[in-house]
Design a protein around this motif. Structure first.
Motif, short mmCIF file in Angstrom:
data_model
loop_
_atom_site.label_atom_id
_atom_site.label_comp_id
_atom_site.label_asym_id
_atom_site.label_seq_id
_atom_site.Cartn_x
_atom_site.Cartn_y
_atom_site.Cartn_z
N THR A 105 0.80 -1.25 -0.04
CA THR A 105 -0.23 -0.13 -0.15
C THR A 105 1.01 1.24 0.15
N PRO A 106 0.60 2.21 -0.82
CA PRO A 106 1.45 3.47 -0.86
C PRO A 106 1.48 4.29 0.44
N PRO A 107 2.40 4.95 0.95
CA PRO A 107 2.47 5.36 2.12
C PRO A 107 1.38 6.21 2.46
N ILE A 108 0.94 7.19 1.72
CA ILE A 108 -0.37 7.98 1.92
C ILE A 108 -1.48 7.08 2.21
N ALA A 109 -1.85 6.25 1.48
CA ALA A 109 -2.88 5.10 1.80
C ALA A 109 -2.70 4.34 3.02
N ARG A 110 -1.34 4.07 3.39
CA ARG A 110 -1.38 3.48 4.39
C ARG A 110 -1.61 4.09 5.89
N LYS A 111 -1.37 5.62 5.66
CA LYS A 111 -1.56 6.23 6.69
C LYS A 111 -3.10 6.52 7.07
N VAL A 112 -3.97 6.41 5.92
CA VAL A 112 -5.41 6.40 6.15
C VAL A 112 -5.89 5.06 6.37
N LEU A 113 -5.28 3.99 5.90
CA LEU A 113 -5.69 2.74 6.29
C LEU A 113 -5.59 2.52 7.90
N ARG A 114 -4.54 2.92 8.47
CA ARG A 114 -4.28 2.83 9.77
C ARG A 114 -5.04 3.68 10.83
N LYS A 115 -5.98 4.83 10.02
CA LYS A 115 -6.91 5.40 10.79
C LYS A 115 -8.37 4.62 10.80
N VAL A 116 -8.72 4.08 9.61
CA VAL A 116 -10.06 3.30 9.20
C VAL A 116 -10.15 1.94 9.54
N PHE A 117 -8.84 1.12 9.58
CA PHE A 117 -8.73 -0.17 9.98
C PHE A 117 -8.01 -0.23 11.53
N THR A 118 -9.13 -0.22 12.36
CA THR A 118 -8.74 -0.26 13.59
C THR A 118 -9.25 -1.34 14.67
N PHE A 119 -8.67 -1.72 15.77
CA PHE A 119 -9.21 -2.46 16.54
C PHE A 119 -8.80 -1.88 18.06
N ASN A 120 -9.51 -2.05 19.11
CA ASN A 120 -9.18 -1.43 20.21
C ASN A 120 -9.91 -2.37 21.43
N PRO A 121 -9.12 -2.67 22.62
CA PRO A 121 -9.78 -3.20 23.67
C PRO A 121 -10.69 -2.11 24.35
N LEU A 122 -11.83 -2.57 24.82
CA LEU A 122 -12.71 -1.79 25.51
C LEU A 122 -13.48 -2.73 26.76
N ILE A 123 -13.38 -1.81 27.70
CA ILE A 123 -13.74 -2.43 29.12
C ILE A 123 -15.11 -2.51 29.11
N SER A 124 -15.80 -3.63 29.23
CA SER A 124 -17.36 -3.78 29.16
C SER A 124 -17.81 -3.58 30.68
N ASP A 125 -19.03 -3.34 30.70
CA ASP A 125 -19.65 -3.44 32.07
C ASP A 125 -19.75 -4.83 32.59
N ARG A 126 -19.22 -5.84 32.12
CA ARG A 126 -19.02 -6.96 32.87
C ARG A 126 -17.83 -6.86 33.74
N CYS A 127 -16.93 -5.76 33.87
CA CYS A 127 -15.82 -5.57 34.91
C CYS A 127 -16.45 -5.71 36.15
N LYS A 128 -15.37 -6.54 36.91
CA LYS A 128 -15.74 -6.88 38.13
C LYS A 128 -14.67 -6.11 39.24
N GLY A 129 -13.95 -5.04 38.46
CA GLY A 129 -13.03 -4.21 39.03
C GLY A 129 -11.78 -5.03 39.82
N CYS A 130 -11.43 -6.09 39.15
CA CYS A 130 -10.31 -6.80 39.83
C CYS A 130 -8.99 -6.13 39.51
N GLY A 131 -8.91 -5.25 38.42
CA GLY A 131 -7.62 -4.63 38.16
C GLY A 131 -6.46 -5.27 37.43
N LEU A 132 -6.83 -6.78 37.00
CA LEU A 132 -5.85 -7.37 36.41
C LEU A 132 -5.27 -6.71 35.33
#
Length: 188
Positions: A105-132
């Protein structure tokens, strides 16, 4: 004895159970039955990645880590019984697909792709607060900003997904962008 302990460290990879495919949440659990160790983390990663089917040149950070430690891959000693060993039927297609996609992928398209192709951890309301998740994050990207739930700093997060893998309550979800969902579904 204590003086010696300060100078010597041994790294271990637990490959008894592993995962391949579109991990960490969509992979397939595998029984590899391996326990590997070395005094050098880069050498250990080099051999483990080779056993999975990766070529060293396709892992630039590992090439650099070996170089930084003055290790030539051809000089890494492994037991003779493992010289031609490889893990059977390991699915590394998702990782290779992502890498190939970015490589051509060309560098400029790579920069755009990194912005639209994302995955992130998200703490849900199932959290029990253990802090691990907070204590296990290698870059301290998770903190207690409120008394209720930990929060992930996306600017600091390196997306190793240790929090997702280690949470005993399955309270860390992975939030995929629409493009990531589409591409990862196609690579499975």
């Amino acid at each position: 004895y204590l003086e010696l302990m300060d100078k010597v460290s041994y790294k271990i990879i637990d490959g008894i159970l592993g995962m391949d495919g579109a991990g960490p949440s969509g992979g397939r659990v595998r029984r590899f039955g391996l326990l590997m160790g070395s005094e050098s983390a880069p050498a250990l990663d080099c051999i483990a990645s080779r056993l999975m089917g990766f070529k060293l040149r396709s892992i630039p950070y590992l090439v650099q880590a070996l170089h930084d430690d003055g290790i030539l891959p051809s000089r890494i000693r492994i037991p003779t019984s493992f010289t031609d060993f490889s893990l059977p039927d390991v699915d590394i297609r998702t990782v290779l697909f992502s890498k190939e996609l970015l490589q051509y992928t060309p560098p400029i398209a790579r920069k755009v792709l990194r912005k639209v192709f994302t995955f992130n951890p998200l703490i849900s309301d199932r959290c029990k607060g253990c802090g691990l998740c907070v204590s296990s994050c290698p870059v301290q990207a998770i903190s207690w900003e409120s008394p209720a739930l930990p929060v992930v700093d996306r600017q600091v997060c390196i997306k190793c997904m240790c929090c997702h893998e280690l949470c005993p309550h399955k309270a860390v979800d992975i939030e995929y962008s629409p493009l990531a969902k589409l591409i990862l579904r196609g690579a499975k």
